[in-house]
Design a protein around this motif. Structure first.
Motif, mmCIF file in Angstrom:
data_model
loop_
_atom_site.group_PDB
_atom_site.id
_atom_site.type_symbol
_atom_site.label_atom_id
_atom_site.label_comp_id
_atom_site.label_asym_id
_atom_site.label_seq_id
_atom_site.Cartn_x
_atom_site.Cartn_y
_atom_site.Cartn_z
ATOM 1 N N PHE A 242 1.392 -0.926 -10.099
ATOM 2 C CA PHE A 242 -0.020 -1.060 -9.762
ATOM 3 C C PHE A 242 -0.746 0.271 -9.974
ATOM 4 O O PHE A 242 -1.800 0.334 -10.612
ATOM 5 N N ARG A 243 -0.165 1.355 -9.461
ATOM 6 C CA ARG A 243 -0.761 2.698 -9.601
ATOM 7 C C ARG A 243 -0.867 3.092 -11.076
ATOM 8 O O ARG A 243 -1.896 3.609 -11.521
ATOM 9 N N GLU B 13 -7.643 -3.728 -4.280
ATOM 10 C CA GLU B 13 -6.754 -4.072 -3.174
ATOM 11 C C GLU B 13 -6.150 -5.430 -3.443
ATOM 12 O O GLU B 13 -6.813 -6.329 -3.969
ATOM 13 N N GLU C 222 4.225 -1.217 -6.348
ATOM 14 C CA GLU C 222 3.230 -0.172 -6.086
ATOM 15 C C GLU C 222 3.140 0.823 -7.238
ATOM 16 O O GLU C 222 2.056 1.228 -7.629
ATOM 17 N N GLN D 293 2.748 -8.382 1.165
ATOM 18 C CA GLN D 293 2.615 -7.008 0.695
ATOM 19 C C GLN D 293 1.133 -6.652 0.565
ATOM 20 O O GLN D 293 0.310 -7.502 0.235
ATOM 21 N N HIS D 294 0.813 -5.387 0.815
ATOM 22 C CA HIS D 294 -0.553 -4.911 0.638
ATOM 23 C C HIS D 294 -0.510 -3.684 -0.266
ATOM 24 O O HIS D 294 0.286 -2.773 -0.055
ATOM 25 N N MET D 295 -1.365 -3.693 -1.272
ATOM 26 C CA MET D 295 -1.496 -2.527 -2.153
ATOM 27 C C MET D 295 -2.968 -2.161 -2.231
ATOM 28 O O MET D 295 -3.837 -3.031 -2.266
ATOM 29 N N ARG D 296 -3.214 -0.864 -2.287
ATOM 30 C CA ARG D 296 -4.585 -0.361 -2.411
ATOM 31 C C ARG D 296 -4.546 0.861 -3.312
ATOM 32 O O ARG D 296 -3.726 1.747 -3.125
ATOM 33 N N GLU D 297 -5.435 0.886 -4.260
ATOM 34 C CA GLU D 297 -5.539 2.032 -5.157
ATOM 35 C C GLU D 297 -7.020 2.316 -5.383
ATOM 36 O O GLU D 297 -7.797 1.424 -5.706
ATOM 37 N N SER E 97 9.430 -5.365 -3.793
ATOM 38 C CA SER E 97 8.642 -4.934 -2.643
ATOM 39 C C SER E 97 8.969 -3.516 -2.201
ATOM 40 O O SER E 97 8.284 -2.955 -1.368
#
Length: 148
Positions: free
Chosen positions: A129-130, A103, A126, A2-6, A121
């Motif tokens: 995380f946000r 990230e 997400e 999984q990839h998360m970016r904020e 997932s």
């Protein structure tokens, strides 16, 4: 994986944001699902390790995270073999404010049933995380010294 970016703009100088992030006593305020223990040193020093644990639907997840790269006031890279996981925290001064990018590339650690991994997932991670990054922004801005 999984990839998360904020990415978040924080109305505070980079020195203040860095200091706030590096103070591990603040972490449970913006990462309330986790507990952090066995912190071996400052999180802005290469080689520091800590244990992050969380419970999800009754399943305990725990991983040892190591700080593998640091550029003071700019960048922290964390790694864990459990999962595995890579975290990148980047800070960029923008006048009196700071843009920060979190990230993460990760796999769910531990022996968790597939249906729980699928649930997490599909948006839960997400959203969490946000929300954590929004809390981080609020907390950092609330603690900006008056003279700044």
């Amino acid at each position: 994986m999984q990839h998360m970016r904020e990415e978040v703009r924080i109305e505070a100088p980079v020195e203040h944001v860095w200091k706030f992030y590096c103070d591990t006593s603040n972490w449970t305020d913006f990462l309330p699902r986790g507990t952090f223990s066995e912190v071996s040193g400052p999180v802005d020093k290469v080689g520091t390790t800590y244990v992050q644990s969380m419970k999800l639907m009754g399943f305990e997840m725990s991983q040892t995270i190591e700080v593998v790269e640091v550029e003071p006031l700019r960048y922290i890279h964390e790694h864990s073999d459990t999962g595995p996981m890579e975290n990148h925290i980047r800070l960029e001064p923008d006048g009196a404010a700071t843009n920060i990018v979190f990230e993460s590339d990760w796999e769910m650690p531990g022996k968790i049933p597939g249906f729980i991994k699928d649930l997490v997932s599909k948006g839960w991670a997400e959203r969490n995380f946000r929300n954590s990054m929004a809390d981080f922004k609020s907390l950092v801005e609330a603690k900006v010294p008056a003279h700044v």
